[in-house]
Design an enzyme around this catalytic site. Structure first.
Site, short mmCIF file in Angstrom:
data_model
loop_
_atom_site.label_atom_id
_atom_site.label_comp_id
_atom_site.label_asym_id
_atom_site.label_seq_id
_atom_site.Cartn_x
_atom_site.Cartn_y
_atom_site.Cartn_z
N CYS A 190 0.14 2.73 -4.74
CA CYS A 190 -0.49 3.98 -5.10
C CYS A 190 0.35 5.16 -4.60
CB CYS A 190 -1.90 4.07 -4.51
SG CYS A 190 -3.16 3.39 -5.60
N HIS B 257 0.82 -1.21 0.00
CA HIS B 257 0.00 0.00 0.00
C HIS B 257 0.85 1.26 0.00
CE1 HIS B 257 -4.09 -1.43 0.22
NE2 HIS B 257 -3.83 -2.21 1.27
#
Length: 218
Positions: free
Chosen positions: A142, A90
């Site tokens: 991301c 993440h």
């Protein structure tokens, strides 16, 4: 002396198992990368440090462990060495305290214990790189497009998406955790620790809490 140049890698894969933020495939990503580095690029397996949150992992990808692994890699580097850092997991953005920052946010990766590693942390790491050594950072997460400011080269998906609106990324869901969710998670850890201190019978609680790819070359 050229034959003594080292090729060193730190590979990090976070799946965040048994959490609401669980991902699938990040550990497989770094295992496949390790195989590629050894078979195709001639890395010595003993010079590759692997950190994953698999149940049988010998070293968990906590913020402290990742920073230590990167520090050891950079501090041990000499001119001519090739260094590689691969992160799959993440990413997030946090409010920026830097005056005049154009986006008012900093990019960060999210270790398994949510002890964030920010773009400033990575910039400080790159600044210590010995002259003549190279460091390639690949972040499959991301918000990875700005993980290193002022890098020589950065390759991210957005330029490709703008050129071809039909481009499909490999992951079906984004590898991102909102900053607010991270703060809530850390708050829950604090409350859980307070509860354990005042209620020993509660036992231990293990709380741990998809995608773009960017490559930065320093």
């Amino acid at each position: 002396m050229e034959g003594k140049n080292k090729r060193v890698a730190v590979l990090v894969g976070c799946n965040y198992p048994n959490t609401s933020n669980e991902l699938h495939g990040c550990i497989n990503d770094v295992l496949a990368m390790k195989d590629t580095l050894v078979k195709r690029f001639g890395f010595d397996p003993t010079n590759i440090e692997l950190l994953t949150d698999a149940p049988d992992s010998s070293k968990m990808p906590t913020g402290a462990n990742i920073k230590q692994a990167l520090t050891n890699m950079v501090d041990g580097a000499e001119a001519g060495d090739v260094l590689y850092f691969h992160y799959s997991g993440h990413g997030t953005r946090i409010p920026s305290k830097r005056h005049g920052h154009p986006f008012r946010q900093e990019e960060a990766i999210v270790p398994c214990d949510f002890n964030l590693i920010t773009d400033l942390d990575l910039r400080q790491l790159v600044n210590r790189l010995p002259k003549g050594a190279s460091l390639t950072i690949l972040s499959d997460s991301c918000h990875s497009g700005g993980l290193i400011d002022k890098e020589k080269e950065q390759i991210g998906p957005y330029s490709l998406v703008h050129q071809n609106s039909t481009l499909k990324l490999g992951h079906s869901s984004p590898k991102t955790i909102p900053f607010e969710s991270i703060m809530q998670h850390l708050s829950s850890l604090t409350k859980a620790e307070h509860h354990r201190r005042w209620n020993p019978s509660a036992g231990s609680v293990w709380l741990r809490s998809q995608s773009e790819v960017s490559v930065a070359i320093a």
